[in-house]
Design an enzyme around this catalytic site. Sequence first.
Site, PDB file in Angstrom:
ATOM      1  N   LYS A  45       0.669  -1.030   0.042  1.00  0.00           N
ATOM      2  CA  LYS A  45      -0.042   0.011  -0.144  1.00  0.00           C
ATOM      3  C   LYS A  45       0.886   1.087  -0.008  1.00  0.00           C
ATOM      4  CE  LYS A  45      -3.277  -2.239   2.983  1.00  0.00           C
ATOM      5  NZ  LYS A  45      -3.779  -2.195   4.486  1.00  0.00           N
TER       6      LYS A  45
ATOM      7  N   ASP B 187      14.791  -0.605   0.430  1.00  0.00           N
ATOM      8  CA  ASP B 187      15.513  -0.555   1.656  1.00  0.00           C
ATOM      9  C   ASP B 187      16.453  -1.481   1.670  1.00  0.00           C
ATOM     10  OD1 ASP B 187      15.856   0.227   4.381  1.00  0.00           O
ATOM     11  OD2 ASP B 187      14.269  -1.451   5.109  1.00  0.00           O
TER      12      ASP B 187
ATOM     13  N   LYS C 113      16.976   3.839   0.464  1.00  0.00           N
ATOM     14  CA  LYS C 113      18.074   3.894   1.848  1.00  0.00           C
ATOM     15  C   LYS C 113      19.192   3.113   1.638  1.00  0.00           C
ATOM     16  CE  LYS C 113      14.391   3.835   5.478  1.00  0.00           C
ATOM     17  NZ  LYS C 113      13.789   3.063   6.225  1.00  0.00           N
TER      18      LYS C 113
HETATM   19  P1  5GP Z   1      13.252  -3.883   1.395  1.00  0.00           P
HETATM   20  O1  5GP Z   1      12.826  -5.233   0.895  1.00  0.00           O
HETATM   21  O2  5GP Z   1      13.904  -3.030   0.497  1.00  0.00           O
HETATM   22  O3  5GP Z   1      13.881  -4.246   2.635  1.00  0.00           O
HETATM   23  O4  5GP Z   1      11.922  -2.948   1.994  1.00  0.00           O
HETATM   24  C1  5GP Z   1      11.081  -2.307   1.212  1.00  0.00           C
HETATM   25  C2  5GP Z   1       9.812  -2.105   1.928  1.00  0.00           C
HETATM   26  O5  5GP Z   1       9.836  -2.145   3.171  1.00  0.00           O
HETATM   27  C3  5GP Z   1       8.976  -0.846   1.217  1.00  0.00           C
HETATM   28  O6  5GP Z   1       8.301  -1.149   0.171  1.00  0.00           O
HETATM   29  C4  5GP Z   1       8.374  -0.308   2.541  1.00  0.00           C
HETATM   30  O7  5GP Z   1       7.078  -0.785   2.571  1.00  0.00           O
HETATM   31  C5  5GP Z   1       9.088  -0.919   3.681  1.00  0.00           C
HETATM   32  N1  5GP Z   1       9.848   0.118   4.478  1.00  0.00           N
HETATM   33  C6  5GP Z   1      11.101  -0.027   4.340  1.00  0.00           C
HETATM   34  N2  5GP Z   1      11.646   1.152   5.081  1.00  0.00           N
HETATM   35  C7  5GP Z   1      10.658   1.757   5.605  1.00  0.00           C
HETATM   36  C8  5GP Z   1      10.106   3.019   6.376  1.00  0.00           C
HETATM   37  O8  5GP Z   1      11.317   3.631   6.731  1.00  0.00           O
HETATM   38  N3  5GP Z   1       9.106   3.265   6.780  1.00  0.00           N
HETATM   39  C9  5GP Z   1       8.038   2.441   6.173  1.00  0.00           C
HETATM   40  N4  5GP Z   1       6.651   2.740   6.608  1.00  0.00           N
HETATM   41  N5  5GP Z   1       8.274   1.548   5.547  1.00  0.00           N
HETATM   42  C10 5GP Z   1       9.437   1.129   5.266  1.00  0.00           C
END
Ligand code: 5GP
Length: 179
Positions: free
Chosen positions: A42, A102, A130
């Site tokens: 979302k 992330d 990030k």
């Molecule tokens: P990844 O798979 O790259 O670790 O994570 C991506 C997902 O993690 C993003 O699409 C997001 O939904 C969630 N996410 C990562 N960092 C944050 C953050 O600082 N705040 C929020 N609300 N969601 C995050």
Amino acid sequence: MHPDCERILLSENEIAARVKEAGAWLEKKFAGTVPVAVCNLKGSAVFFADLLRAAHLDVEMDFMAVSSYGANAVSSGKPYVKRDLFSSVEGRDVLLVEDIVDTGRTLITLRQFFKERGAKSLTVVSLLDKPARRVVEVEADFVCFSVEDAFLIGYGLDYAERYRNLPYIGILKRSVYEK
Ligand code: 5GP
């Protein structure tokens, strides 16, 4: 500012200006084609709506959900497809709209997903990046903002399903998720 917010990282105006630039980039990139724009729900919903209105393009819209976060501020690791697309993307140019790259695990999972579904091409636009948190080597094609390692809320981003409707992006107070 919301009382659960430590500080505002990106204001409504800063976001709007950058979304306009991302829209212009998309117009050039997809000139003469009709891509399928996919919103990864979302967290991307607010960005998706603004971005596609900033790009004067012929697009189709589709929606899916990949999730690895439950009701806590630390990723649980393995992303999974929670809701599938409505339509086939076989042979189509896909524009994937993400909220944050992330660790990169979600994006790697999605790259594989669109390959398996036979997409002709995949272009990824992410609102935030990030880089300090990256675990797998993967990048979006266009990033609006590279940000520090903090838990962010607002402009679609939640904590336990709240704060998505804040018009800015803020840093969530640690006391909210460490109590
Ligand atoms: P990844 O798979 O790259 O670790 O994570 C991506 C997902 O993690 C993003 O699409 C997001 O939904 C969630 N996410 C990562 N960092 C944050 C953050 O600082 N705040 C929020 N609300 N969601 C995050």
